[in-house]
Design an enzyme around this catalytic site. Structure first.
Site, PDB file in Angstrom:
ATOM      1  N   ALA A  68       4.447   2.498   2.478  1.00 41.74           N
ATOM      2  CA  ALA A  68       5.490   3.416   2.000  1.00 41.74           C
ATOM      3  C   ALA A  68       4.963   4.832   1.792  1.00 41.74           C
ATOM      4  O   ALA A  68       5.744   5.749   1.523  1.00 41.74           O
ATOM      5  CB  ALA A  68       6.086   2.889   0.693  1.00 41.74           C
ATOM      6  N   ASP A  69       3.659   5.013   1.938  1.00 42.47           N
ATOM      7  CA  ASP A  69       3.070   6.327   1.703  1.00 42.47           C
ATOM      8  C   ASP A  69       3.432   7.287   2.850  1.00 42.47           C
ATOM      9  O   ASP A  69       3.187   6.995   4.025  1.00 42.47           O
ATOM     10  CB  ASP A  69       1.553   6.200   1.588  1.00 42.47           C
ATOM     11  CG  ASP A  69       0.891   7.508   1.184  1.00 42.47           C
ATOM     12  OD1 ASP A  69       0.745   7.740  -0.019  1.00 42.47           O
ATOM     13  OD2 ASP A  69       0.554   8.301   2.089  1.00 42.47           O
ATOM     14  N   ILE A  70       3.986   8.443   2.477  1.00 43.83           N
ATOM     15  CA  ILE A  70       4.442   9.415   3.471  1.00 43.83           C
ATOM     16  C   ILE A  70       3.275   9.939   4.315  1.00 43.83           C
ATOM     17  O   ILE A  70       3.396  10.144   5.525  1.00 43.83           O
ATOM     18  CB  ILE A  70       5.152  10.602   2.784  1.00 43.83           C
ATOM     19  CG1 ILE A  70       6.374  10.108   1.997  1.00 43.83           C
ATOM     20  CG2 ILE A  70       5.581  11.646   3.812  1.00 43.83           C
ATOM     21  CD1 ILE A  70       7.436   9.467   2.825  1.00 43.83           C
ATOM     22  N   GLY A  71       2.123  10.158   3.679  1.00 45.76           N
ATOM     23  CA  GLY A  71       0.960  10.671   4.398  1.00 45.76           C
ATOM     24  C   GLY A  71       0.504   9.724   5.493  1.00 45.76           C
ATOM     25  O   GLY A  71       0.191  10.159   6.617  1.00 45.76           O
ATOM     26  N   TRP A  85      -5.367   9.484   6.170  1.00 44.66           N
ATOM     27  CA  TRP A  85      -5.089  10.646   5.287  1.00 44.66           C
ATOM     28  C   TRP A  85      -5.962  11.840   5.685  1.00 44.66           C
ATOM     29  O   TRP A  85      -5.487  12.960   5.770  1.00 44.66           O
ATOM     30  CB  TRP A  85      -5.343  10.270   3.833  1.00 44.66           C
ATOM     31  CG  TRP A  85      -4.237   9.520   3.159  1.00 44.66           C
ATOM     32  CD1 TRP A  85      -2.902   9.763   3.249  1.00 44.66           C
ATOM     33  CD2 TRP A  85      -4.383   8.394   2.282  1.00 44.66           C
ATOM     34  NE1 TRP A  85      -2.192   8.854   2.496  1.00 44.66           N
ATOM     35  CE2 TRP A  85      -3.065   8.016   1.882  1.00 44.66           C
ATOM     36  CE3 TRP A  85      -5.463   7.681   1.777  1.00 44.66           C
ATOM     37  CZ2 TRP A  85      -2.825   6.943   1.011  1.00 44.66           C
ATOM     38  CZ3 TRP A  85      -5.230   6.630   0.919  1.00 44.66           C
ATOM     39  CH2 TRP A  85      -3.928   6.261   0.549  1.00 44.66           C
TER      40      TRP A  85
END
Length: 288
Positions: free
Chosen positions: A242-245, A284
């Site tokens: 779910a992490d946008i990055g 990231w």
């Protein structure tokens, strides 16, 4: 004053560590001198140690210095855990050289998964950062620490849960917290201060047990629990889809027209196990 030199298994690129830590305005570091100040608590006493690189990626050595000799052994264990000096990065590197992340791992070779300096503050940071853009998330976290923490040796030490548990929602609203986020921070701190939630106990639990414990707490969802597992406990096989990055990094890596679906991410990530946390970190890094 005490000083200890630590030799780390290569490859280990401390300059990459400083690059990533420099994103956080709270952290006191100097890239030219290759050092960072690390604040934490020994029981209830705040201390600060300096961690300075003196070697290279292929011959890494680190000098750790501190003011309180009676806390030296604990401090060395603590910073060793934070900077993951016992993790065999060459083994992880070799694994990813056989995957689609090969080029990213070559570019960022020797980058370790560095943890937050304290589990309680890590959890607070995860809650504060929920659903915020990165710049404002760091601004809000800085306000939180500089308002309720204390400055020692030119470095800010985060507040204790006992102090935050006594705050009112309006105390945090004054810093531009939303009412709901303020409640989450205060209520979670109350659980920790009362002993109902004991963060050190989570270290011995498997990932699923930690997730189950944390998501029962109001204001902590899967994203926050996964980030706690990653940056407080240093678990090696976490992939917060779910992490946008991470979504943006995968979109860039595979030249996708839009962000990947969870099904796509699950398929892409299968060859990256059992080191999904390092896949997350290097993805990231590829867009930072």
């Amino acid at each position: 004053m005490w000083e200890k030199t630590v030799h780390v298994q290569p490859p280990y690129n401390f300059d990459r560590v400083l690059d990533r830590l420099s994103i956080n305005p709270l952290i006191k570091l100097n890239k030219d001198e290759r050092l960072v100040k690390v604040p934490f608590y020994v029981e209830i006493e705040p201390v600060v140690v300096t961690v300075k690189a003196t070697g290279t990626t292929d011959e890494p050595s680190i000098v750790v210095t501190g003011s309180h000799k009676d806390s030296m052994e604990y401090a060395l264990q603590h910073v060793s855990h934070i900077f993951q000096w016992d993790v065999p990065l060459q083994e992880i590197q070799d694994h990813f050289l056989q995957t689609d992340l090969r080029d990213i791992f070559i570019e960022h070779r020797g980058t370790p998964l560095v943890l937050d300096f304290d589990p309680y503050f890590s959890l607070m940071k995860c809650i504060i950062h929920q659903q915020l853009n990165m710049n404002f998330a760091h601004t809000l976290t800085s306000r939180f620490v500089t308002t309720f923490g204390e400055e020692i040796e030119g470095t800010w030490v985060h507040p204790r849960p006992e102090k935050i548990a006594k705050l009112s929602v309006s105390d945090l609203r004054d810093l531009q917290f939303s009412g709901r986020k303020a409640e989450y921070v205060i209520d979670t701190s109350k659980l920790i201060a009362s002993g109902e939630l004991t963060l050190p106990d989570l270290q011995s639990k498997i990932d699923e047990e930690v997730m189950e414990t944390l998501v029962k707490i109001r204001g902590i969802g899967k994203w926050t629990a996964e980030n706690f597992l990653l940056f407080a406990l240093g678990r090696p096989n976490l992939f917060p889809m779910a992490d946008i990055g991470i979504q943006n990094a995968i979109k860039k890596l595979y030249n996708l027209e839009k962000k990947p679906t969870y099904e796509q991410m699950e398929e892409y990530s299968k060859p990256w196990e059992p080191y999904l946390s390092y896949a997350s970190l290097y993805l990231w890094r590829s867009i930072e």
